[in-house]
Structure formats: C-alpha cells, structure tokens
Design a protein around this motif. Structure first.
Motif, short mmCIF file in Angstrom:
data_model
loop_
_atom_site.label_atom_id
_atom_site.label_comp_id
_atom_site.label_asym_id
_atom_site.label_seq_id
_atom_site.Cartn_x
_atom_site.Cartn_y
_atom_site.Cartn_z
N GLN A 3 87.08 28.26 63.22
CA GLN A 3 86.99 29.73 62.13
C GLN A 3 87.93 30.65 62.73
N ILE A 4 88.20 31.49 61.96
CA ILE A 4 88.53 33.00 62.46
C ILE A 4 87.99 33.96 61.63
N LYS A 5 87.42 35.04 62.44
CA LYS A 5 86.78 35.98 62.02
C LYS A 5 87.03 37.41 62.22
N THR A 6 87.12 38.47 61.49
CA THR A 6 87.55 39.62 61.85
C THR A 6 86.85 40.39 62.96
N LEU A 7 87.52 40.93 63.85
CA LEU A 7 86.91 41.51 64.97
C LEU A 7 86.02 42.73 64.61
N GLU A 8 84.96 42.79 64.72
CA GLU A 8 83.91 43.96 64.78
C GLU A 8 83.76 44.88 66.03
N THR A 14 84.09 41.47 74.21
CA THR A 14 84.55 40.12 74.25
C THR A 14 86.01 40.00 74.28
N ILE A 15 86.61 40.77 73.19
CA ILE A 15 87.97 40.65 73.31
C ILE A 15 88.85 41.08 74.39
N THR A 16 88.37 42.46 74.87
CA THR A 16 88.95 42.92 75.97
C THR A 16 88.73 42.02 77.41
N ASN A 57 83.78 25.33 67.17
CA ASN A 57 82.40 24.70 67.26
C ASN A 57 81.47 26.14 67.63
N SER A 58 81.71 27.26 66.88
CA SER A 58 80.93 28.56 67.02
C SER A 58 81.09 29.23 68.24
N GLU A 59 81.96 28.83 69.18
CA GLU A 59 82.38 29.41 70.36
C GLU A 59 83.92 30.05 70.22
N ILE A 60 83.71 31.23 70.65
CA ILE A 60 84.93 32.30 70.78
C ILE A 60 85.89 31.58 71.68
N VAL A 61 87.10 31.34 71.43
CA VAL A 61 88.02 30.60 72.22
C VAL A 61 89.33 31.46 72.13
N PHE A 80 103.90 42.77 63.32
CA PHE A 80 104.22 42.27 64.69
C PHE A 80 102.89 41.45 64.98
N LEU A 81 103.21 40.15 65.34
CA LEU A 81 102.08 39.27 65.98
C LEU A 81 102.14 39.81 67.16
N ASP A 82 101.19 40.93 67.51
CA ASP A 82 101.20 41.58 68.85
C ASP A 82 100.67 40.49 70.10
N GLU A 83 99.52 39.97 69.60
CA GLU A 83 98.97 38.91 70.63
C GLU A 83 98.21 37.96 70.03
N LEU A 84 98.41 36.54 70.90
CA LEU A 84 97.90 35.58 70.30
C LEU A 84 97.30 34.64 71.44
N TYR A 85 96.11 34.70 71.84
CA TYR A 85 95.52 34.06 73.14
C TYR A 85 94.73 32.78 72.72
N ILE A 86 94.80 31.72 73.34
CA ILE A 86 93.84 30.70 73.05
C ILE A 86 93.28 30.42 74.70
N LYS A 87 92.14 30.31 74.92
CA LYS A 87 91.51 30.22 76.14
C LYS A 87 91.93 28.74 76.64
N GLU A 88 92.34 28.60 77.81
CA GLU A 88 92.68 27.24 78.44
C GLU A 88 92.16 26.07 77.94
N ILE A 89 90.75 26.33 77.99
CA ILE A 89 89.96 25.09 77.60
C ILE A 89 90.11 24.53 76.25
N ALA A 90 90.57 25.63 75.38
CA ALA A 90 90.88 25.14 74.14
C ALA A 90 92.29 24.81 73.46
#
Length: 147
Positions: A3-8, A14-16, A57-61, A80-90
């Motif tokens: 899932q992708i959800k808008t940052l609030e 969390t995002i920083t 699976n409901s975890e932010i990755v 500009f796709l400024d940043e795209l980050y996926i945690k290493e575990i994902a």
C-alpha cells in the motif's frame, strides 16, 4: 500487502528517520529539525508536490517524494522524483517496481508531462529498476548552483 498512503503531519518523525537512513548510504548531510520543518511546509502546500509512505503488510517500509516544476519546454507541469527509499529488509520483493507504477499513475492523474529523477552512479539496482520501467537516460548534464 503493498500500500501507499499520503504522508500526514503525525508521520513526519517516521519519514525523517528513514530519510536519515537513506542519506547515510552516501554520507549526505541531513539536519533532522530542518527536514521536519520542510515537511510541514511541503505538506501544507500541494503546489509543491506530494509525499507518500510505502507499506508492506501494514508496516512502513519506505517513502517516495514527488516535487513539481513548471516547464515551457515540456508544456506544463513536470515532476522530479526527489526521493524513493525502500528499507533494506523490504528490498527485492517488487516493492520498488510497484512504487514506480504508482508514481507513473499519479503523474497521469496530476497532469504531469514528464518525470525526472537522479540516481547515484554506484546504485546499479536502482538504475536497473528505472530503466526496466521505461525511464531513459537523459543525455544532458545536470548542474547545480547553491544559493
């Protein structure tokens, strides 16, 4: 489940934190407090762009940030796709590919004429991901001037 959800606003912390992890890969400097303030500004002004958190699976990755620019050359709004980050575990689970598809869909909905992005030369996995999803190498040289 992906899932992708808008940052609030409550998720800025969390995002920083993920941003700090992302920047550490290439030893980029980051000031967390400045980044938090920038997210407040960014979220409050939709003309600047969009940011989302990526879930598996409901975890932010991970997260993705799209910033807007106006271009006469390309006939209107570009992004500009400024940043795209996926945690290493994902990584390696197709989440990057699904995120790129999401961004391409959002670009159409947002009437974006062109998507730009930059990739570190050493990040071959990211380069392969983007090229496999119809991005092309731009043969212009990117220059910068820090004000």
């Amino acid at each position: 489940m992906f899932q992708i959800k808008t940052l609030e606003t409550p998720q800025i912390e969390t995002i920083t934190q993920m941003m700090q992890d992302f920047y550490a890969i290439d030893n980029y400097p980051i000031n967390i407090e400045v980044s938090k303030n920038l997210f407040q500004e960014f979220i409050s002004d939709e003309s600047l762009g969009k940011s989302w958190l990526i879930y598996d699976n409901s975890e932010i990755v991970g997260y993705v940030i799209l910033t807007f620019i106006f271009s006469f050359e390309y006939g209107g709004k570009i992004a500009f796709l400024d940043e795209l980050y996926i945690k290493e575990i994902a990584r390696g689970k197709g989440i990057g590919k699904q995120t790129i598809q999401f961004i391409k869909e959002q670009a159409l909905l947002l009437n974006v004429k062109l998507l730009y992005l930059e990739v570190e030369n050493h990040n071959e996995n990211a380069q392969k991901l983007y090229l496999a999803n119809d991005f092309e190498v731009h043969h212009r040289k990117l220059l910068k001037f820090k004000v």
